[in-house]
Design an enzyme around this catalytic site. Structure first.
Site, PDB file in Angstrom:
ATOM      1  N   SER A   1       4.508  -6.009   2.574  1.00 50.51           N
ATOM      2  CA  SER A   1       3.750  -5.098   3.417  1.00 50.51           C
ATOM      3  C   SER A   1       2.285  -5.519   3.474  1.00 50.51           C
ATOM      4  CB  SER A   1       3.905  -3.666   2.900  1.00 50.51           C
ATOM      5  OG  SER A   1       3.442  -2.731   3.845  1.00 50.51           O
ATOM      6  N   MET A   2       1.354  -4.715   2.964  1.00 46.79           N
ATOM      7  CA  MET A   2      -0.056  -5.093   2.955  1.00 46.79           C
ATOM      8  C   MET A   2      -0.265  -6.419   2.240  1.00 46.79           C
ATOM      9  SD  MET A   2      -3.369  -3.015   1.483  1.00 46.79           S
ATOM     10  CE  MET A   2      -4.988  -3.805   1.632  1.00 46.79           C
TER      11      MET A   2
ATOM     12  N   HIS B   1      11.547   0.317   5.085  1.00 45.16           N
ATOM     13  CA  HIS B   1      10.403  -0.465   4.620  1.00 45.16           C
ATOM     14  C   HIS B   1      10.541  -0.857   3.147  1.00 45.16           C
ATOM     15  CE1 HIS B   1       6.395  -2.027   5.002  1.00 45.16           C
ATOM     16  NE2 HIS B   1       5.932  -1.268   4.026  1.00 45.16           N
TER      17      HIS B   1
ATOM     18  N   ASP C   1      12.926  -0.405   9.690  1.00 50.82           N
ATOM     19  CA  ASP C   1      11.612  -0.144   9.088  1.00 50.82           C
ATOM     20  C   ASP C   1      10.780   0.725  10.020  1.00 50.82           C
ATOM     21  OD1 ASP C   1       9.029  -0.274   8.009  1.00 50.82           O
ATOM     22  OD2 ASP C   1       9.266  -2.342   7.336  1.00 50.82           O
TER      23      ASP C   1
ATOM     24  N   TRP D   1       0.858  -1.197   0.000  1.00 56.06           N
ATOM     25  CA  TRP D   1       0.000   0.000   0.000  1.00 56.06           C
ATOM     26  C   TRP D   1       0.878   1.224   0.000  1.00 56.06           C
ATOM     27  CZ3 TRP D   1      -0.477   3.944   3.716  1.00 56.06           C
ATOM     28  CH2 TRP D   1      -1.649   4.698   3.699  1.00 56.06           C
TER      29      TRP D   1
END
Length: 287
Positions: free
Chosen positions: A100-101, A258, A229, A34
């Site tokens: 991530s997402m 990240h 991160d 995202w």
């Protein structure tokens, strides 16, 4: 452009997911984070197909050049979209990679669809196991952090995206790990997402509990997380994955932010290739 149909919206319009399919060999499916699109995997798409891998990357509904319905941004629906990708392309023995997402999509797909067609899973900088701090999840992130994100999106989504992009790649007064070109490119990707999708997916990744989803995963698993991160802090995510995915190999990237698919692209490509092709991936710190 190539598209996969993933059902219909409330008005009966087809939902189409933009995707790319490159190379030949064992299939790897890349799921972006995202609020970007599958274009974020540019360095992986340029390298993994050179190593006997068929690499498929698709853009989540609501983002990039995929359809942008008003609804359908819960993880059950997103896992069903992933199923549509695997079924339509008839992929077998897949290595699923969620960033991530996208890590949430991997977890929910494995539980909701019984891990069909999947041989291995990878969680990169993932939002799993559960980000939100609650009474039964005291090691999570305080709700005020996510409330601030939503307030800033509502105030000026484009300003938020530019600020978020800097944190995403670890930019700071004394740190410039990526070029202005990367920041501009990343902002351009994120700005193509619909406002509704950006908001709804922000709630989804922050508030969805994946702990039970993870505990049913039996296939080989790899967890990769950057030690620096700030977007999805390692202490709230990567470090906790072993509680729910005890057989996983866990690699940390020293000093990585990240967006390590850019800042640590060579290292990430190497580890993904090794894992997907059956090589040995060393656990522990990977500096």
């Amino acid at each position: 452009m190539s598209y996969i149909k993933a059902g219909q919206d409330a008005n009966g319009q087809d939902i189409k997911l933009h995707y790319t399919d490159q190379g030949q060999g064992a299939p790897v499916v890349l799921i972006h984070g995202w609020p970007q699109s599958h274009e974020a995997w540019t360095y992986q798409l340029g390298e993994l197909p050179k190593h006997g891998l068929r690499v498929v990357a698709y853009t989540r509904r609501g983002f990039g050049n995929s359809s942008k319905p008003f609804e359908g941004y819960d993880y059950d629906t997103l896992a069903d979209d992933l199923k549509a990708v695997l079924d339509t392309l008839d992929l077998q023995n897949v290595t699923l990679v969620g960033f991530s997402m996208g890590g949430g999509e991997v977890a929910r797909y494995m539980s909701r669809h019984g891990g069909a067609r999947v041989a291995k899973v990878v969680f990169v900088s993932a939002v799993t196991p559960y980000l939100l701090k609650t009474d039964d999840n005291p090691d999570g992130v305080d709700k005020s952090t996510f409330d601030d994100i939503q307030k800033n999106i509502a105030k000026d989504r484009f300003d938020f995206l530019q600020t978020f992009g800097k944190q995403f790649y670890g930019e700071g007064p004394l740190s410039n790990p990526v070029s202005k070109g990367v920041l501009d490119w990343s902002f351009g990707m994120a700005s193509l997402g619909s406002h509704q999708a950006t908001v709804a997916c922000g709630h989804a990744f922050a508030e969805t509990d994946f702990r039970r989803d993870l505990e049913g995963i039996q296939v080989p698993a790899l967890v990769i997380h950057g030690e620096d991160d700030k977007t999805v802090p390692i202490k709230n995510s990567g470090d906790r994955m072993s509680q729910h995915l005890q057989h996983a190999t866990y690699i940390t990237y020293d000093g990585a932010p990240h967006g390590l698919f850019i800042t640590e692209k060579d290292k990430l490509n190497r580890d993904l290739i090794e894992f997907a092709t059956g090589g040995t991936v060393r656990s522990g710190e990977n500096s």
